[in-house]
Structures are given as structure tokens and as C-alpha cells.
Design an enzyme around this catalytic site. Structure first.
Site, short mmCIF file in Angstrom:
data_model
loop_
_atom_site.label_atom_id
_atom_site.label_comp_id
_atom_site.label_asym_id
_atom_site.label_seq_id
_atom_site.Cartn_x
_atom_site.Cartn_y
_atom_site.Cartn_z
N ARG A 4 0.83 -1.20 0.00
CA ARG A 4 0.00 0.00 0.00
C ARG A 4 0.87 1.24 0.00
O ARG A 4 1.75 1.40 0.82
CB ARG A 4 -0.88 -0.01 1.25
CG ARG A 4 -1.54 1.29 1.62
CD ARG A 4 -2.78 1.52 0.78
NE ARG A 4 -3.39 2.80 1.15
CZ ARG A 4 -4.30 2.95 2.09
NH1 ARG A 4 -4.74 1.92 2.76
NH2 ARG A 4 -4.81 4.15 2.34
N ARG A 8 -6.13 1.93 -4.34
CA ARG A 8 -5.15 1.29 -3.47
C ARG A 8 -5.19 -0.22 -3.58
O ARG A 8 -6.24 -0.81 -3.85
CB ARG A 8 -5.31 1.73 -2.02
CG ARG A 8 -6.53 1.24 -1.29
CD ARG A 8 -7.75 2.13 -1.46
NE ARG A 8 -7.47 3.53 -1.16
CZ ARG A 8 -7.61 4.06 0.03
NH1 ARG A 8 -8.05 3.34 1.03
NH2 ARG A 8 -7.35 5.31 0.22
N ASP A 29 -6.91 -1.64 1.62
CA ASP A 29 -7.29 -0.66 2.65
C ASP A 29 -7.94 -1.43 3.78
O ASP A 29 -8.90 -2.18 3.56
CB ASP A 29 -8.27 0.36 2.06
CG ASP A 29 -8.64 1.46 3.04
OD1 ASP A 29 -7.76 1.91 3.80
OD2 ASP A 29 -9.81 1.89 3.03
N ASP A 46 -9.75 -0.67 7.22
CA ASP A 46 -10.29 0.32 8.15
C ASP A 46 -10.87 -0.39 9.37
O ASP A 46 -11.59 -1.39 9.24
CB ASP A 46 -11.42 1.13 7.49
CG ASP A 46 -10.89 2.12 6.47
OD1 ASP A 46 -9.67 2.41 6.45
OD2 ASP A 46 -11.72 2.63 5.68
#
Ligand code: ATP
Ligand code: CA
Ligand code: CA
Length: 166
Positions: A85, A94, A97, A99
Site C-alpha cells: 500500500r 489502493r 485498505d 479500516d
């Protein structure tokens, strides 16, 4: 006596390279870090915020972890980094990711970490997979369930279920 580790809700996304392969690799690495309890179907979603990029592949994962929030963030950022990344800008394309959408009922507002994730209730790519696997999950601040947040969200970006993930 010790209590059950808090329920961790993670949102995964990728739209560069081999997105589905990268999601599989990220889940494999997450399994080394925490106890994964459920994984949503795989979804293909329209990019939000910055439209001139490929569709995303997304899923949501439920897990248990006794890690402190900052420690878990450090680990998820390490996985992102190890998987290539590159940091650019919010909503940029990307390779992966990760989160942290929520950790139990924790409310955190620190420089590098906000819990629950401040935009989760506006995002089809979060709410649709979350409502699939945890419709009764309740937002610690808004006090609405995932199913209610989805029903209330109004018009969302395109979210298409592809297949079961496993
Ligand atoms: P968004 O956060 O809107 O989904 P993004 O995922 O594109 O945008 P990133 O560039 O991946 O944003 O992350 C920016 C910063 O967000 C990270 O450096 C991290 O410190 C911070 N951050 C704050 N809260 C969280 C969270 N709950 N989970 C992951 N990162 C977070
Ligand atoms: Ca994100
Ligand atoms: Ca992120």
C-alpha cells in the site's frame, strides 16, 4: 474471570492489481492477528469521493481481539504496508485498505484513530456487507443497528454482491 474480547468490525477494500487476491491475502494475515468470526460476501462497489478509478472490491469482517485500539491500528497499517500500500490521499485507488470500523462500544477521537469510523454510516460498501453478517450490530454513538443505518442511508453508491467469500 476474564471477559470476552470486544467485537472488532473491519472494513476491507482494494481496487488495484488483483483486488480479490489481495483481499484473500489480507484476510489470511488478519487471521494471524485476531480471531475472525464472520466474513461477509464479496462485493463490487462504485468508487466514492474520487470517481476516476476502477471499481472497488469490498468486504466486512467481524473478529475478536484483546489488542488495544492503537496496537490494532499499528498492525493493520503494517499489513497494508507489507502488502504494498502506498499512502496517497483519501479515497485514492489502493492495493489494500484496512479500516477499523468499530471496536466494541469504544469511542476514540485521537489524532490517528477515530472509533467508530466517522464515515461508516454513509457508505454502502460498509453498510451492505455489515448488514449482511451483523444486521443487529449497534452503532455505539448513533445507537442504530446496521440494518437501520442501511435503511436510513438514502441513496448509496452502486453495491453489487459477487459471491460468498470463502
Ligand atoms: P477513509 O478513512 O475515509 O475510509 P481512507 O481509508 O482512504 O479514508 P487512509 O489514507 O487509509 O484513508 O487513512 C488515513 C488515516 O486515517 C490513517 O493514517 C489513520 O491514522 C487514520 N484513521 C483514523 N481512524 C481510523 C480507523 N478507524 N481505521 C483506520 N484508519 C483510521
Ligand atoms: Ca477507507
Ligand atoms: Ca484506511
Amino acid at each position: 474471570m476474564y471477559s470476552t474480547a470486544p467485537l472488532v468490525v473491519l472494513g476491507l477494500g482494494a481496487n488495484l492489481g488483483d483486488p480479490v487476491g489481495q483481499l484473500r491475502e489480507a484476510v489470511r494475515r488478519l487471521r494471524e492477528l485476531l480471531r475472525v468470526e464472520a466474513i461477509s460476501s464479496l462485493y463490487r462497489t462504485a468508487p466514492v469521493g474520487y470517481a476516476e478509478q476502477p471499481d472497488f472490491y469490498n468486504l466486512v469482517c467481524l473478529a475478536r481481539s484483546a489488542l488495544e485500539p492503537a496496537a490494532l491500528l499499528a498492525e493493520t497499517q503494517r499489513i497494508e504496508r507489507e502488502m504494498g500500500r502506498e499512502r496517497s490521499f483519501r479515497n485514492a485507488p489502493r492495493a489494500i485498505d484496512l479500516d477499523i470500523l468499530a471496536m466494541g462500544d469504544m469511542v476514540v477521537d485521537a489524532a490517528g484513530l477515530t472509533l467508530p469510523h466517522p464515515r461508516l454510516h454513509e457508505r454502502g460498501f460498509v453498510l451492505v456487507p455489515l448488514a449482511e453478517i451483523a444486521p443487529g450490530w449497534r452503532h455505539p454513538i448513533l445507537r442504530r443497528t446496521a440494518a437501520e443505518l442501511l435503511a436510513d442511508a438514502g441513496e448509496l453508491e452502486r453495491v453489487e454482491r459477487i459471491q460468498a467469500f470463502d
